[in-house]
Design an enzyme around this catalytic site. Structure first.
Site, PDB file in Angstrom:
ATOM      1  N   LYS A 230      -3.079   0.605   8.284  1.00 49.86           N
ATOM      2  CA  LYS A 230      -3.924  -0.413   7.644  1.00 49.86           C
ATOM      3  C   LYS A 230      -5.033  -0.892   8.571  1.00 49.86           C
ATOM      4  O   LYS A 230      -4.968  -0.720   9.787  1.00 49.86           O
ATOM      5  CB  LYS A 230      -3.058  -1.559   7.116  1.00 49.86           C
ATOM      6  CG  LYS A 230      -2.362  -1.121   5.820  1.00 49.86           C
ATOM      7  CD  LYS A 230      -1.644  -2.217   5.095  1.00 49.86           C
ATOM      8  CE  LYS A 230      -1.076  -1.637   3.782  1.00 49.86           C
ATOM      9  NZ  LYS A 230      -0.082  -2.516   3.172  1.00 49.86           N
ATOM     10  N   ARG A 265       7.399   1.587   4.856  1.00 46.83           N
ATOM     11  CA  ARG A 265       6.564   2.390   3.940  1.00 46.83           C
ATOM     12  C   ARG A 265       5.454   2.999   4.779  1.00 46.83           C
ATOM     13  O   ARG A 265       4.564   2.289   5.240  1.00 46.83           O
ATOM     14  CB  ARG A 265       6.013   1.469   2.849  1.00 46.83           C
ATOM     15  CG  ARG A 265       5.210   2.180   1.783  1.00 46.83           C
ATOM     16  CD  ARG A 265       4.707   1.179   0.737  1.00 46.83           C
ATOM     17  NE  ARG A 265       3.913   1.852  -0.264  1.00 46.83           N
ATOM     18  CZ  ARG A 265       2.633   2.159  -0.112  1.00 46.83           C
ATOM     19  NH1 ARG A 265       1.991   1.866   0.994  1.00 46.83           N
ATOM     20  NH2 ARG A 265       1.987   2.780  -1.081  1.00 46.83           N
TER      21      ARG A 265
HETATM   22  N1  HH2 Z   1       0.656  -1.298   0.569  1.00 45.35           N
HETATM   23  C1  HH2 Z   1      -0.102  -0.519  -0.242  1.00 45.35           C
HETATM   24  C2  HH2 Z   1       0.397  -0.105  -1.496  1.00 45.35           C
HETATM   25  N2  HH2 Z   1       1.641  -0.447  -1.894  1.00 45.35           N
HETATM   26  N3  HH2 Z   1       3.671  -1.575  -1.484  1.00 45.35           N
HETATM   27  C3  HH2 Z   1       4.425  -2.348  -0.702  1.00 45.35           C
HETATM   28  N4  HH2 Z   1       5.639  -2.723  -1.095  1.00 45.35           N
HETATM   29  N5  HH2 Z   1       3.982  -2.791   0.528  1.00 45.35           N
HETATM   30  C4  HH2 Z   1       2.750  -2.482   0.991  1.00 45.35           C
HETATM   31  O1  HH2 Z   1       2.384  -2.941   2.087  1.00 45.35           O
HETATM   32  C5  HH2 Z   1       1.908  -1.654   0.175  1.00 45.35           C
HETATM   33  C6  HH2 Z   1       2.414  -1.213  -1.081  1.00 45.35           C
HETATM   34  C7  HH2 Z   1      -1.472  -0.130   0.174  1.00 45.35           C
HETATM   35  O2  HH2 Z   1      -1.453   0.996   0.978  1.00 45.35           O
HETATM   36  P1  HH2 Z   1      -1.701   2.490   0.471  1.00 45.35           P
HETATM   37  O3  HH2 Z   1      -0.784   2.845  -0.645  1.00 45.35           O
HETATM   38  O4  HH2 Z   1      -1.621   3.386   1.649  1.00 45.35           O
HETATM   39  O5  HH2 Z   1      -3.195   2.499  -0.022  1.00 45.35           O
HETATM   40  P2  HH2 Z   1      -3.889   2.323  -1.444  1.00 45.35           P
HETATM   41  O6  HH2 Z   1      -3.479   1.004  -2.016  1.00 45.35           O
HETATM   42  O7  HH2 Z   1      -5.361   2.382  -1.138  1.00 45.35           O
HETATM   43  O8  HH2 Z   1      -3.437   3.446  -2.326  1.00 45.35           O
END
Ligand code: HH2
Length: 285
Positions: A230, A265
């Site tokens: 992040k 995650r």
């Molecule tokens: N962060 C993201 C998405 N889902 N779910 C949980 N429980 N906790 C988190 O910190 C979290 C999440 C965002 O990260 P990412 O999926 O890598 O990116 P994007 O939202 O751009 O798909």
């Protein structure tokens, strides 16, 4: 329904989330626009291949999402979200039927279809606030649910987020959401809490939350941390490239584990898994 949790619960998943050993949730974003891996796995074949790769590297479960929630992102329709994720979930279960799949969605219709296809957990970044039908669905299915804190919504959440006391406010929010979940019929042992790193938080807020994770662990629910690649890590490390944040992510995982978090995650399964295995061995000694 092919498989998935029953109203009596799912013992394999239950054992995993209630244990003290680190649990690796591999991130699979079937989106064109996710902040780190957007477009990379936008299609059934590359997405299934990535899931297999993460499983081979030691992921305990795969979190499949069809909508980016990065700062500034726009929501997608439930129909489009399902069109993206359902074939991928089916594809993963075809080649690896034992896979524990989590559905990263706040839409009840998406969660329902993906649970029907064999997913076993719901990861709701709105903590059951995004869709009035989600709480009932999770209660009825008897599956674990991640309740995450977010201030505002993805489109605007990083515009000057403010708290008087970020740890207390996020903790109070999660307590209230856990109480709500239990009130509507979600079993206590199915609740997982997540402080929502990067969701309406400055660098300082994220650091305070990570440094005080024990305040969440004390609540008695398993705690999940999603710090992987992040942007706050980029601020510390001076890097705009999300792929350069693997070592920084590993530092957050080990520190979070030290403070009692057990679910991670992550995009980079092997790096986090190996570091956490060593940390777990040290703790057991
Ligand atoms: N962060 C993201 C998405 N889902 N779910 C949980 N429980 N906790 C988190 O910190 C979290 C999440 C965002 O990260 P990412 O999926 O890598 O990116 P994007 O939202 O751009 O798909």
């Amino acid at each position: 329904m092919t498989q998935g949790p029953t109203a009596q619960g799912d013992t394999r998943v239950g054992r995993l989330i209630s244990g003290l050993d680190p649990v690796l949730m591999g991130i699979l974003n079937v989106t064109p626009d996710s902040f780190s891996d957007g477009g990379e796995f936008f299609g059934v074949e590359p997405a299934v291949a990535q899931a297999e790769k993460m499983l081979d590297k030691g992921a305990h479960m795969i979190d499949v999402g069809g909508e980016s929630t990065r700062p500034g992102s726009d929501p997608v329709s439930p129909e489009e979200e399902l069109r993206r994720v359902l074939p991928v979930v089916r594809g993963i279960l075809e080649v690896r039927p034992e896979t524990i799949i989590s559905t990263d969605t706040y839409q009840a219709s998406t969660a329902e279809a993906v649970l029907d296809a064999g997913a076993r957990l719901v990861n709701d970044v709105t903590a059951l606030r995004g869709d009035p039908k989600m709480a009932g669905l999770v209660a009825e299915r008897g599956c674990p649910v991640v309740l995450m804190h977010m201030l505002g919504e993805p489109k605007s959440m990083q515009r000057d987020p403010r708290y008087e006391d970020v740890v207390r406010e996020v903790r109070d929010f999660l307590v209230a959401r856990a109480e709500h979940a239990v009130r509507v019929g979600v079993r206590e042992e199915n609740v997982i809490l997540d402080p929502g790193i990067g969701f309406g938080k400055t660098l300082q807020h994220n650091l305070e939350l990570l440094n005080n994770l024990d305040a969440f662990v004390e609540l008695g629910f398993p705690v999940l941390v999603g710090a992987s690649r992040k942007s706050f890590l980029g601020k510390i490390l001076g890097s705009d490239d999300a792929g350069d944040r693997v070592f920084g992510t590993v530092a957050t995982s080990v520190m979070a584990y030290e403070r009692g978090a057990t679910l991670f995650r992550v995009h980079d399964v092997r790096a986090n898994k190996e570091a956490l295995e060593v940390a777990a061995a040290v703790r057991r000694a």
